[in-house]
Scaffold this active site. Structure first.
Site, mmCIF file in Angstrom:
data_model
loop_
_atom_site.group_PDB
_atom_site.id
_atom_site.type_symbol
_atom_site.label_atom_id
_atom_site.label_comp_id
_atom_site.label_asym_id
_atom_site.label_seq_id
_atom_site.Cartn_x
_atom_site.Cartn_y
_atom_site.Cartn_z
ATOM 1 C CG HIS A 195 -2.100 -0.931 0.989
ATOM 2 N ND1 HIS A 195 -2.501 -1.852 1.909
ATOM 3 C CD2 HIS A 195 -2.911 -1.082 -0.062
ATOM 4 C CE1 HIS A 195 -3.519 -2.529 1.429
ATOM 5 N NE2 HIS A 195 -3.785 -2.084 0.228
ATOM 6 C CD GLU A 441 -8.077 -9.466 -18.918
ATOM 7 O OE1 GLU A 441 -7.148 -8.825 -18.434
ATOM 8 O OE2 GLU A 441 -9.240 -9.375 -18.491
ATOM 9 C CG ASP A 465 -4.648 -10.608 -16.199
ATOM 10 O OD1 ASP A 465 -3.966 -11.197 -15.345
ATOM 11 O OD2 ASP A 465 -5.579 -9.840 -15.909
ATOM 12 C CB CYS A 512 -6.173 -1.066 -21.519
ATOM 13 S SG CYS A 512 -6.816 -2.678 -21.050
HETATM 14 C C1 PEP Z 1 -4.552 -6.232 -17.952
HETATM 15 O O1 PEP Z 1 -4.683 -7.395 -17.558
HETATM 16 O O2 PEP Z 1 -3.693 -5.877 -18.769
HETATM 17 C C2 PEP Z 1 -5.427 -5.166 -17.431
HETATM 18 C C3 PEP Z 1 -5.385 -3.956 -17.935
HETATM 19 O O3 PEP Z 1 -6.245 -5.445 -16.404
HETATM 20 P P1 PEP Z 1 -5.763 -5.631 -14.892
HETATM 21 O O4 PEP Z 1 -4.363 -5.091 -14.783
HETATM 22 O O5 PEP Z 1 -6.749 -4.885 -14.078
HETATM 23 O O6 PEP Z 1 -5.844 -7.114 -14.703
HETATM 24 MG MG MG Z 2 -6.435 -8.057 -16.520
#
Ligand code: PEP
Ligand code: MG
Length: 591
Positions: A195, A441, A465, A512
């Site tokens: 954190h 992902e 992921d 993303c």
């Molecule tokens: C990802 O898996 O790239 C993603 C953007 O989602 P998170 O990091 O929330 O798993």
């Molecule tokens: Mg993800």
């Protein structure tokens, strides 16, 4: 710099970038010892009452801290709520009272034993994120202990521009520190997901954690230098080191200012390809930063933070109001909201209560899989009602995480259709054409992207992921982190395939994952056919600079060359050389 003490360099985990100088302000955690003694049977009730009084006082203090934070930072607020919940947890309080009564020991000792039991359980946990949560139990213990002993529980008050040096910092302490304008933080303990790290990054305080025994090396008032990007801490730097880092600090500040000044320039390549840059956010409190850094909307809103650390489940109204706030504040810019991605390392009270006991939670009942079970479905339903209602008010897109293939996508769309029928029957407005997209992902989704593209409105490639599942490397496990490589040939092929499938079907595709914010990787993504990137707000200016220096034609030629290279190291070397040659302003030191 000190004349008498030698310069000492330590390498830790850089969790929040930036160069900082300052005098050490040590926060000792081991000065407070829990007194231990046996008590008479008659005193048992008095000791239990003392414990409850200290817990009530601790609860009040945390509530006060929260009051001050409420409007300023959501994530700090939720962490402190979780600490308040721990104060009333039977495993802690019940067990401590049990020790006081059964073993006739004082309240401090009883509490210490209950905390040690809980720590023992945490120590066995393999998941790094969960293991780190044992520190939260310690923070709670320390606060109650201070109240039992009548010791000062007031806020930390380091002098301005100090470097705070601690074994670890509680989230409550860290959240207060940014107000005191500290220059930086360094700690013995902690990982990237602690954190302290999360809050330091959110407040842009340079921080290095995981330094093991820096508290033993540093003395109060030592001059400390931190390079938060590189994870370097230098105690008592020599004059030559100070001048080297002052130069680097000036360079970083100038690069940051130059990048920020590009805020209103379009993210367009030299050969006129318009690239959309969006922000990833975890709550509406991060929106101002996103816009300030020049994001053109939100590409990923992780709604699971509405659940984590909250005793109560967010209901339809909370989802509706949150989405509405996002739409309003974005003033017409797109808002992509992802339905909750809970499970694995992201837990919420309702999931903890279900006590699923999974051997491999990252491969288990997480994310959309959870939403389609008896346990998750009513909660998912509430969220969809809230989001669909909000869709009547602005450009909202709904995104589903962890879709494995077409069958799962159809199952999700069937739930959306049910909710639409329900809302229509109730006469509640929503956008019937609201865009429904999916995260790509998992390799199974990437490899069937052509089929998936026929049945949804957009893709967003979640590389965090996708790398984890392609490389079979737990994204929070430091022992195998050397395999976590975005530029592995397998990833290049998968991302290229998804981009081609989306472009052929005429649907938008965004990246993303964290790699979207890596300036070395950006030209590769452009060369693979990606035209939308979503990232942490703070990365937007640097990526924009790379885009404005890049030519898509060159990026495509670069991709053709790297497709022939067999290892990530060779690919990274070639791409780095390209990025250096186009020379965009860079904030971090070039490798
Ligand atoms: C990802 O898996 O790239 C993603 C953007 O989602 P998170 O990091 O929330 O798993
Ligand atoms: Mg993800």
């Amino acid at each position: 710099m000190s004349e008498s003490r030698p310069e000492i360099r330590r390498q830790g985990l850089g969790v929040s970038a930036g160069i900082a100088f300052g005098r050490a302000y040590l926060i000792g955690r081991d000065t407070l010892k829990a007194p231990r003694h046996h008590i008479e049977a008659d005193d048992v009730d008095t000791e239990v009452a003392r414990l409850y009084k200290a817990i009530a006082a601790s609860d009040k203090q945390l509530a006060k801290i929260k009051e001050k934070l409420a409007s300023e930072n959501e994530s700090d607020y939720h962490i402190i709520t979780a600490h308040q919940m721990m104060l009333h947890d039977e495993h802690l309080v019940g067990a401590a009272c049990g020790y006081i009564r059964d073993q006739s020991i004082n309240a401090e000792w009883g509490l210490r034993r209950a905390v040690d039991d809980i720590r023992g359980v945490f120590d066995q946990i393999e998941d790094e994120y969960l293991r780190e949560r044992r520190n939260d139990v310690e923070f709670v213990f320390e606060r109650v202990l201070r109240n039992l002993l009548g010791r000062d529980t007031g806020p930390l008050s380091p002098p301005p521009d100090a470097i705070v040096v601690a074994y670890d910092l509680s989230p409550a302490d860290t959240a207060q520190l940014h107000k005191a304008a500290v220059a930086g933080l360094i700690t013995d303990a902690g990982g990237k997901t602690s954190h302290t790290a999360i809050i330091a990054r959110a407040h842009e305080i340079p921080a290095v954690v995981g330094l093991e025994n820096v508290t033993e090396v540093v003395e109060t008032d030592d001059l400390i230098l931190i390079d938060g990007g590189a994870g370097i801490v230098i105690v008592n730097p020599t004059a030559a080191t100070v001048s080297e880092y002052r130069e680097e600090q000036r360079r970083q500040v100038a690069a940051g200012a130059l990048l920020h000044s590009m805020r209103d320039l379009p993210a367009v390549t030299r050969d006129d390809h318009q690239i959309q840059l969006f922000a990833n956010i975890d709550g509406p409190d991060e929106l101002d930063d996103a816009l300030d850094y020049g994001a053109m909307g939100v590409g990923l809103f992780r709604t699971e933070y509405l659940f984590m650390g909250h005793a109560e489940l967010p209901d339809e109204e909370r989802h509706y109001q949150t989405a509405l706030e996002l739409i309003d504040r974005l003033g017409g810019l797109p808002a992509t909201i992802r339905t909750f991605d809970l499970g694995a390392d992201k837990l919420a009270p309702f999931l903890e209560a279900a006590n699923l006991q999974e051997a491999n939670p990252a491969l288990g009942l997480r994310s959309i899989r959870l939403c389609l079970t008896e346990l998750g479905r009513p909660i998912f339903h509430q969220q969809l009602r809230g989001l669909l209602r909000a869709s009547a008010h602005g450009p909202l897109k709904i995104m589903f995480p962890m879709i494995s293939g077409v069958a799962e996508l159809r199952a999700v769309k069937a739930v959306v259709d049910e909710v639409k029928v329900e809302l229509a029957a109730e006469g509640i407005p929503f956008d019937p054409m609201v865009k429904l997209g999916i995260m790509i992902e998992m390799p199974s989704a990437a490899l069937t992207a052509d089929l998936l593209a026929q049945e949804c409105d957009f893709f967003s490639i979640g590389t965090n992921d996708l790398i984890q599942y392609t490389m079979a490397v737990d994204r929070v496990n430091e022992y195998v982190s050397y395999l976590y490589e975005p530029l592995h040939p397998s990833l290049i092929r998968l991302i290229g395939g998804v981009a081609n499938a989306a472009n052929a079907a005429g649907i938008p595709v965004t990246v993303c994952g964290e790699m979207a914010g890596d300036p070395v990787v950006a030209p590769v993504l452009l060369g693979l056919g990606i035209r939308e990137l979503s990232m942490s707000a703070v990365s937007v200016p640097e990526i924009k600079a790379v885009i404005r220096a890049t030519n898509v034609g060159d990026a495509q030629a670069l991709v053709q060359k790297i497709k022939k290279l067999p290892t990530s190291a060779e690919i990274r070397a070639m791409v780095s050389e390209y990025v250096t040659s186009i020379g965009p302003p860079r904030k971090e030191r070039k490798a």
